[in-house]
Design a protein around this motif. Sequence first.
Motif, PDB file in Angstrom:
ATOM      1  N   ARG A 133      33.109   8.987  89.604  1.00 41.99           N
ATOM      2  CA  ARG A 133      32.379  10.156  88.893  1.00 41.99           C
ATOM      3  C   ARG A 133      32.666   9.960  87.360  1.00 41.99           C
ATOM      4  NH1 ARG A 133      34.979  13.285  93.304  1.00 41.99           N
ATOM      5  NH2 ARG A 133      33.190  13.610  94.695  1.00 41.99           N
ATOM      6  N   ARG A 134      33.709   9.459  86.958  1.00 40.96           N
ATOM      7  CA  ARG A 134      34.237   9.461  85.716  1.00 40.96           C
ATOM      8  C   ARG A 134      33.340   8.463  84.720  1.00 40.96           C
ATOM      9  NH1 ARG A 134      39.813   8.372  85.540  1.00 40.96           N
ATOM     10  NH2 ARG A 134      40.045  10.024  86.966  1.00 40.96           N
ATOM     11  N   GLU A 135      33.243   7.378  85.617  1.00 49.05           N
ATOM     12  CA  GLU A 135      32.543   6.172  85.244  1.00 49.05           C
ATOM     13  C   GLU A 135      30.939   6.539  84.929  1.00 49.05           C
ATOM     14  OE1 GLU A 135      32.861   2.834  87.573  1.00 49.05           O
ATOM     15  OE2 GLU A 135      35.089   2.323  87.109  1.00 49.05           O
ATOM     16  N   ILE A 136      30.429   7.207  85.945  1.00 48.46           N
ATOM     17  CA  ILE A 136      28.993   7.640  85.850  1.00 48.46           C
ATOM     18  C   ILE A 136      28.744   8.649  84.614  1.00 48.46           C
ATOM     19  CG2 ILE A 136      27.119   9.313  86.947  1.00 48.46           C
ATOM     20  CD1 ILE A 136      28.198   7.869  89.523  1.00 48.46           C
ATOM     21  N   ASP A 137      29.843   9.450  84.402  1.00 51.45           N
ATOM     22  CA  ASP A 137      29.898  10.627  83.293  1.00 51.45           C
ATOM     23  C   ASP A 137      29.607   9.700  81.946  1.00 51.45           C
ATOM     24  OD1 ASP A 137      29.624  12.588  84.894  1.00 51.45           O
ATOM     25  OD2 ASP A 137      31.586  13.311  84.911  1.00 51.45           O
ATOM     26  N   ASP A 138      30.689   8.476  81.823  1.00 53.46           N
ATOM     27  CA  ASP A 138      30.701   7.856  80.684  1.00 53.46           C
ATOM     28  C   ASP A 138      29.374   7.216  80.428  1.00 53.46           C
ATOM     29  OD1 ASP A 138      33.424   8.549  80.103  1.00 53.46           O
ATOM     30  OD2 ASP A 138      34.299   6.808  81.064  1.00 53.46           O
ATOM     31  N   LEU A 139      28.954   6.748  81.260  1.00 54.75           N
ATOM     32  CA  LEU A 139      27.398   5.913  81.371  1.00 54.75           C
ATOM     33  C   LEU A 139      26.493   6.829  80.759  1.00 54.75           C
ATOM     34  CD1 LEU A 139      27.605   3.655  84.304  1.00 54.75           C
ATOM     35  CD2 LEU A 139      27.943   2.867  81.961  1.00 54.75           C
ATOM     36  N   TYR A 188      27.624   8.055  96.208  1.00 54.83           N
ATOM     37  CA  TYR A 188      27.029   8.671  97.552  1.00 54.83           C
ATOM     38  C   TYR A 188      27.529   8.111  98.589  1.00 54.83           C
ATOM     39  CZ  TYR A 188      23.775  10.235 100.932  1.00 54.83           C
ATOM     40  OH  TYR A 188      23.039  10.789 102.032  1.00 54.83           O
ATOM     41  N   ARG A 189      27.603   6.677  98.846  1.00 56.73           N
ATOM     42  CA  ARG A 189      27.843   5.929  99.905  1.00 56.73           C
ATOM     43  C   ARG A 189      29.405   6.229 100.121  1.00 56.73           C
ATOM     44  NH1 ARG A 189      25.880   0.740 103.058  1.00 56.73           N
ATOM     45  NH2 ARG A 189      27.376   0.670 104.393  1.00 56.73           N
ATOM     46  N   ALA A 190      30.190   6.117  99.107  1.00 59.82           N
ATOM     47  CA  ALA A 190      31.614   6.281  99.366  1.00 59.82           C
ATOM     48  C   ALA A 190      31.952   7.777  99.780  1.00 59.82           C
ATOM     49  CB  ALA A 190      32.554   5.876  98.070  1.00 59.82           C
ATOM     50  N   ASN A 191      31.265   8.662  99.117  1.00 65.56           N
ATOM     51  CA  ASN A 191      31.556   9.946  99.499  1.00 65.56           C
ATOM     52  C   ASN A 191      31.231  10.364 100.876  1.00 65.56           C
ATOM     53  OD1 ASN A 191      32.288  12.653  98.985  1.00 65.56           O
ATOM     54  ND2 ASN A 191      30.448  13.224  98.172  1.00 65.56           N
ATOM     55  N   LYS A 192      30.122   9.612 101.507  1.00 71.46           N
ATOM     56  CA  LYS A 192      29.419   9.876 102.877  1.00 71.46           C
ATOM     57  C   LYS A 192      30.636   9.234 103.710  1.00 71.46           C
ATOM     58  CE  LYS A 192      25.606   9.082 105.620  1.00 71.46           C
ATOM     59  NZ  LYS A 192      24.064   8.451 105.330  1.00 71.46           N
ATOM     60  N   GLU A 193      30.979   8.162 103.357  1.00 72.68           N
ATOM     61  CA  GLU A 193      32.061   7.508 104.247  1.00 72.68           C
ATOM     62  C   GLU A 193      33.435   7.979 104.153  1.00 72.68           C
ATOM     63  OE1 GLU A 193      32.272   3.260 102.863  1.00 72.68           O
ATOM     64  OE2 GLU A 193      30.356   2.790 103.885  1.00 72.68           O
ATOM     65  N   ALA A 194      33.899   8.795 103.162  1.00 70.94           N
ATOM     66  CA  ALA A 194      35.101   9.394 103.083  1.00 70.94           C
ATOM     67  C   ALA A 194      35.072  10.586 103.825  1.00 70.94           C
ATOM     68  CB  ALA A 194      35.399   9.754 101.419  1.00 70.94           C
ATOM     69  N   ASN A 195      33.851  11.205 103.948  1.00 68.88           N
ATOM     70  CA  ASN A 195      33.634  12.592 104.709  1.00 68.88           C
ATOM     71  C   ASN A 195      33.714  12.251 106.191  1.00 68.88           C
ATOM     72  OD1 ASN A 195      33.496  14.382 102.615  1.00 68.88           O
ATOM     73  ND2 ASN A 195      31.264  14.220 102.560  1.00 68.88           N
ATOM     74  N   ALA A 196      33.116  11.183 106.640  1.00 65.38           N
ATOM     75  CA  ALA A 196      32.942  10.898 108.207  1.00 65.38           C
ATOM     76  C   ALA A 196      34.385  10.247 108.345  1.00 65.38           C
ATOM     77  CB  ALA A 196      32.012   9.388 108.009  1.00 65.38           C
ATOM     78  N   GLU A 238      22.262   0.492  85.696  1.00 69.13           N
ATOM     79  CA  GLU A 238      23.708   0.633  85.982  1.00 69.13           C
ATOM     80  C   GLU A 238      23.955   2.203  86.818  1.00 69.13           C
ATOM     81  OE1 GLU A 238      27.993  -0.515  84.321  1.00 69.13           O
ATOM     82  OE2 GLU A 238      26.405  -0.831  83.091  1.00 69.13           O
ATOM     83  N   ILE A 239      23.758   2.989  85.735  1.00 64.40           N
ATOM     84  CA  ILE A 239      23.920   4.559  86.492  1.00 64.40           C
ATOM     85  C   ILE A 239      23.454   4.676  88.156  1.00 64.40           C
ATOM     86  CG2 ILE A 239      23.248   7.049  86.219  1.00 64.40           C
ATOM     87  CD1 ILE A 239      23.451   6.493  83.083  1.00 64.40           C
ATOM     88  N   LYS A 240      22.180   4.214  88.122  1.00 65.84           N
ATOM     89  CA  LYS A 240      21.597   4.151  89.376  1.00 65.84           C
ATOM     90  C   LYS A 240      22.350   3.444  90.692  1.00 65.84           C
ATOM     91  CE  LYS A 240      17.039   3.778  91.743  1.00 65.84           C
ATOM     92  NZ  LYS A 240      15.516   3.391  91.580  1.00 65.84           N
ATOM     93  N   THR A 241      22.999   2.356  90.305  1.00 62.04           N
ATOM     94  CA  THR A 241      23.696   1.746  91.268  1.00 62.04           C
ATOM     95  C   THR A 241      24.832   2.509  91.260  1.00 62.04           C
ATOM     96  OG1 THR A 241      22.874  -0.386  90.305  1.00 62.04           O
ATOM     97  CG2 THR A 241      25.013  -0.428  91.501  1.00 62.04           C
ATOM     98  N   LYS A 242      25.496   2.997  90.367  1.00 59.75           N
ATOM     99  CA  LYS A 242      26.972   3.669  90.532  1.00 59.75           C
ATOM    100  C   LYS A 242      26.693   4.899  91.257  1.00 59.75           C
ATOM    101  CE  LYS A 242      29.865   1.421  87.920  1.00 59.75           C
ATOM    102  NZ  LYS A 242      31.127   0.581  88.238  1.00 59.75           N
ATOM    103  N   GLU A 243      25.726   5.571  91.153  1.00 56.44           N
ATOM    104  CA  GLU A 243      25.463   6.654  91.929  1.00 56.44           C
ATOM    105  C   GLU A 243      25.109   6.518  93.345  1.00 56.44           C
ATOM    106  OE1 GLU A 243      22.175   8.531  89.970  1.00 56.44           O
ATOM    107  OE2 GLU A 243      23.294   9.891  88.499  1.00 56.44           O
ATOM    108  N   ARG A 244      24.540   5.500  93.669  1.00 53.81           N
ATOM    109  CA  ARG A 244      24.561   4.885  94.967  1.00 53.81           C
ATOM    110  C   ARG A 244      25.817   4.612  95.753  1.00 53.81           C
ATOM    111  NH1 ARG A 244      21.137   0.592  94.588  1.00 53.81           N
ATOM    112  NH2 ARG A 244      19.583   1.178  92.798  1.00 53.81           N
TER     113      ARG A 244
END
Length: 68
Positions: A53-59, A22-30, A13-19
């Motif tokens: 980020r908060r959800e990943i930290d909790d996990l 990453y994608r959301a951050n990349k799209e937001a920057n673009a 689940e952490i791996k999925t959330k991190e992906r």
Amino acid sequence: MSDSEKISVLEAEIKTKERQLYRANKEANAWNKGGPKIQHNANQTKLFLETQRREIDDLRAQLLKLKN
């Protein structure tokens, strides 16, 4: 469910959330590099990224508890 199963589920689940983050951050920057923006959309994007980020930290905290 045993502890090892819980750990593997949390790691996946952490791996999925991190992906997703990453994608959301990349799209937001673009998107931010484009033309004029509506402030409402920018605020929603920031909120989504902070929530992810908060959800990943909790996990990660849950995973750490299980490993100890």
